[in-house]
Design an enzyme around this catalytic site. Structure first.
Site, short mmCIF file in Angstrom:
data_model
loop_
_atom_site.label_atom_id
_atom_site.label_comp_id
_atom_site.label_asym_id
_atom_site.label_seq_id
_atom_site.Cartn_x
_atom_site.Cartn_y
_atom_site.Cartn_z
N CYS A 122 -0.47 4.22 2.41
CA CYS A 122 -0.49 4.13 3.87
C CYS A 122 -0.17 2.69 4.29
O CYS A 122 0.96 2.24 4.16
CB CYS A 122 -1.82 4.60 4.44
N SER A 123 -1.17 1.97 4.81
CA SER A 123 -0.89 0.63 5.32
C SER A 123 -2.09 -0.30 5.11
O SER A 123 -2.35 -1.16 5.93
CB SER A 123 -0.54 0.69 6.80
N CYS A 124 -2.82 -0.13 3.99
CA CYS A 124 -3.94 -1.03 3.69
C CYS A 124 -3.42 -2.47 3.66
O CYS A 124 -2.37 -2.74 3.07
CB CYS A 124 -4.55 -0.69 2.33
N CYS B 295 0.89 -1.17 0.00
CA CYS B 295 0.00 0.00 0.00
C CYS B 295 0.91 1.21 0.00
O CYS B 295 1.52 1.52 1.01
CB CYS B 295 -0.90 0.00 1.23
#
Lengths: 222, 115
Positions: free
Chosen positions: A125-127, A122
């Protein structure tokens, strides 16, 4: 520091006669920590959520670990019908398996084959497929991985010890919207006689991110 | 492979779909990712803006456009979005790897231009 008898990580059991660093929060909270506390207290004060709602959601998140994803992978390896449904609609197949999705995300399951190796990232961000894998590892959230996974994936893979031959396509899926991805690794050769549970024990978090393959000598619990 | 779940068919004669009800793009369509730099919450990574690629899949069902959602607008903001394939060599001029390597990403219709 209180002196209590307890078990250490190495399994030793002893009374304290050696110094430990105190386990405490010493630094002042940062800007976002203060913001989070303020918003949380306001939401609770206004009666929109309760403290128990937050505690419960933490319990939900804590219940999600790579062991769940590993069970899904093992089921797909032994049950062609399940695998077909998993590849057609990842979320619905996981729900059928008994893994609930507590948010509005969809799940696309990416099958590794002798011709295609999948990697997930991702960049924004941090999906991450949290309902089936739990929290992402720190390196997945940090900028070096996020930037390099899309710009030099083969170098990143090599750093994980994974060398992808040139005639195999590297397919990087960048998760930015409502979709989360889970890599369905290839079932290693020599596992024909293993049962579903034994197969699941071979499947690690990193294999479902796509940075390593599943191998027979994989140490469980890494 | 057995039928897994019912799939919406094109409207039969006499059925008029609403504007934007049907996806505007189909698998195989050539697209370009829009080049825009709006202020606020946007989900299309800058490294892909202006790149050309191919629609791989219409992701169903249509979802609330999270760029509208970022501003608290949910009602009426469901949009179709797609799994897009872009060759790595198209994303990075100096890409080191196989020419078949590709980047895949989901992008809402609002950012796609037909090539």
């Amino acid at each position: 520091m209180t002196h209590t008898s307890h078990i250490h990580d190495d399994g030793s059991h002893h009374d304290h006669d050696h110094p430990h660093a105190e386990i405490s929060v010493g630094e002042k909270p940062g800007y976002y920590a203060v913001m989070e506390t303020a918003v949380r207290e306001l939401l609770i004060a206004k009666g929109l959520i309760t403290a128990n709602d937050i505690r419960h959601q933490l319990e939900v998140l804590d219940s999600r670990t790579p062991a769940l994803g590993a069970k899904v992978v093992a089921r797909a390896w032994v049950d062609p019908g399940f695998k077909a449904r998993l590849l057609a609609d990842g979320r619905a197949a996981c729900e059928e398996f008994g893994i609930s999705f507590y948010d509005d995300t969809q799940l696309i399951v990416l099958e590794n084959t002798p011709a295609v190796h999948n990697l997930i990232v991702c960049t924004l961000c941090s999906c991450y497929p949290r309902p089936v894998l739990g929290l992402p590892p720190d390196w997945y959230k940090l900028k070096p991985y996020r930037a390099r996974a899309v710009s030099e994936p083969r170098v990143v893979l090599r750093e994980f010890g994974t060398i992808i031959p040139d005639d195999v396509e590297v397919r990087v899926s960048d998760s930015t919207s409502a979709v989360r991805y889970l890599v369905l690794p290839m079932r290693p050769a020599g596992t024909e006689n293993l049962g579903e549970e034994q197969l699941a024990a071979l499947v690690t978090r990193d294999a479902m991110i796509g940075v390593i393959p599943v191998t027979l000598d994989q140490e469980v619990g890494q | 492979m057995p039928t897994l779940k019912p799939v919406a068919a094109p409207p039969i004669q006499g059925v008029v779909p609403a504007l934007n009800e049907l996806p505007g793009f189909s698998p195989g369509d050539a697209i370009r990712v829009g080049v825009r730099s709006p202020i606020g919450h946007y989900r299309v990574p800058i490294y892909l803006r202006g790149k050309t690629g191919t629609v791989v899949q219409v992701i169903e069902p249509a979802m609330v456009d999270n760029e509208a959602e970022g501003f608290g607008k949910n009602a009426g903001s469901k949009r179709h979005y797609y799994r897009i394939s872009i060759p790595m060599t198209q994303v990075w001029a100096d890409y080191q790897g196989s020419p078949r390597d590709e980047l895949r990403i989901e992008i809402f219709e609002t950012w796609l231009e037909r090539v």
